[in-house]
Design an enzyme around this catalytic site. Structure first.
Site, short mmCIF file in Angstrom:
data_model
loop_
_atom_site.label_atom_id
_atom_site.label_comp_id
_atom_site.label_asym_id
_atom_site.label_seq_id
_atom_site.Cartn_x
_atom_site.Cartn_y
_atom_site.Cartn_z
N GLU A 110 34.14 42.67 39.74
CA GLU A 110 34.81 41.44 40.15
C GLU A 110 35.76 40.95 39.06
OE1 GLU A 110 31.41 39.58 43.14
OE2 GLU A 110 31.48 38.94 41.05
N ASP A 136 35.54 37.25 42.31
CA ASP A 136 34.70 37.11 43.49
C ASP A 136 35.49 36.47 44.62
OD1 ASP A 136 32.03 36.96 44.91
OD2 ASP A 136 32.48 34.82 44.75
#
Length: 226
Positions: A121, A49
């Site tokens: 992610e 992320d």
């Protein structure tokens, strides 16, 4: 560790050959299958992320050198939000290689937006740990493609825009209510109604509450702005 033919095909779609295949294996392992001897992808998701955020922030600054922070922030949010990550994940077919526990398999986990976004992610983090930031940046920029150029100049999500519209007119924030839910547990369809204190309301239906709320807000905002 050797990758299966299916995982090798996925790595090819991703555009990166791993020197540490175990990273890729962990990136596609959901917590529902993890155990004492198996790591899931939650920690990689956390790192990925941040890597994605840095790549997108850098790309947006390069794309529009005159934009203010206030203009860039909503564009950034649009590029890194769960829906966009899941969209990219579908394009490279992450769902086909996800390692899921029996409960998630039965409930359609390979198609769930949250699981796809998290895995996307985690895969980004795996590339970063395997080959460094430059390689991760190149992979992300290729996968996100022209999304940076296509992101709307005003990319505020409809819920935020509608709330700002209401507040600018002295109204309280709009209210949202689930008015219907249909379909099986693994693929529910929600109908959400959004209403302003002054009376106007709109409804929308989608495969997640968030999507239905956004669609309803967009419809209401269009209505009151006309």
């Amino acid at each position: 560790m050797k990758l299966s033919a299916e995982m090798k095909a996925f790595a090819a779609r991703l555009g990166h050959e791993f020197s540490r295949p175990d990273l890729l294996s962990r990136a596609v392992t959901h917590g529902s299958i993890s155990g004492p001897m198996r790591d899931d992808n939650q920690r990689l998701e956390f790192l990925g992320d941040r890597v994605l955020g840095l790549v997108m922030a850098e790309a947006l600054l390069e794309a529009d050198r005159a934009a203010t922070e206030g203009q860039i922030a909503p564009r950034f949010n649009a590029l890194v939000r769960r829906e966009t990550c899941a969209e990219v994940a579908r394009e490279i077919e992450i769902g086909t290689v996800l390692r899921l526990g029996r409960s998630e398999m039965k409930s359609g986990g390979r198609r769930k937006e949250a699981l796809l976004a998290d895995a996307m992610e985690a895969v980004i983090a795996a590339v970063y740990l395997d080959a460094g930031f430059e390689t991760a940046r190149a992979v992300v920029r290729r996968l996100w493609g022209d999304r940076v150029k296509r992101v709307e100049v005003d990319a505020r999500d409809p819920k935020t825009a509608l709330q700002e519209w209401a507040q600018a007119r002295g109204e309280p924030p709009p209210s949202y209510a689930e008015t219907a839910r249909e379909g099986p547990d693994h693929a529910p369809v929600f109908t959400i109604e959004v209403k302003l204190a002054s009376g106007p309301a709109e409804s929308a239906t989608a495969g997640s509450k968030r999507q239905a709320e956004q669609a309803a807000a967009a419809a209401l905002l269009k209505r009151v702005s006309e």
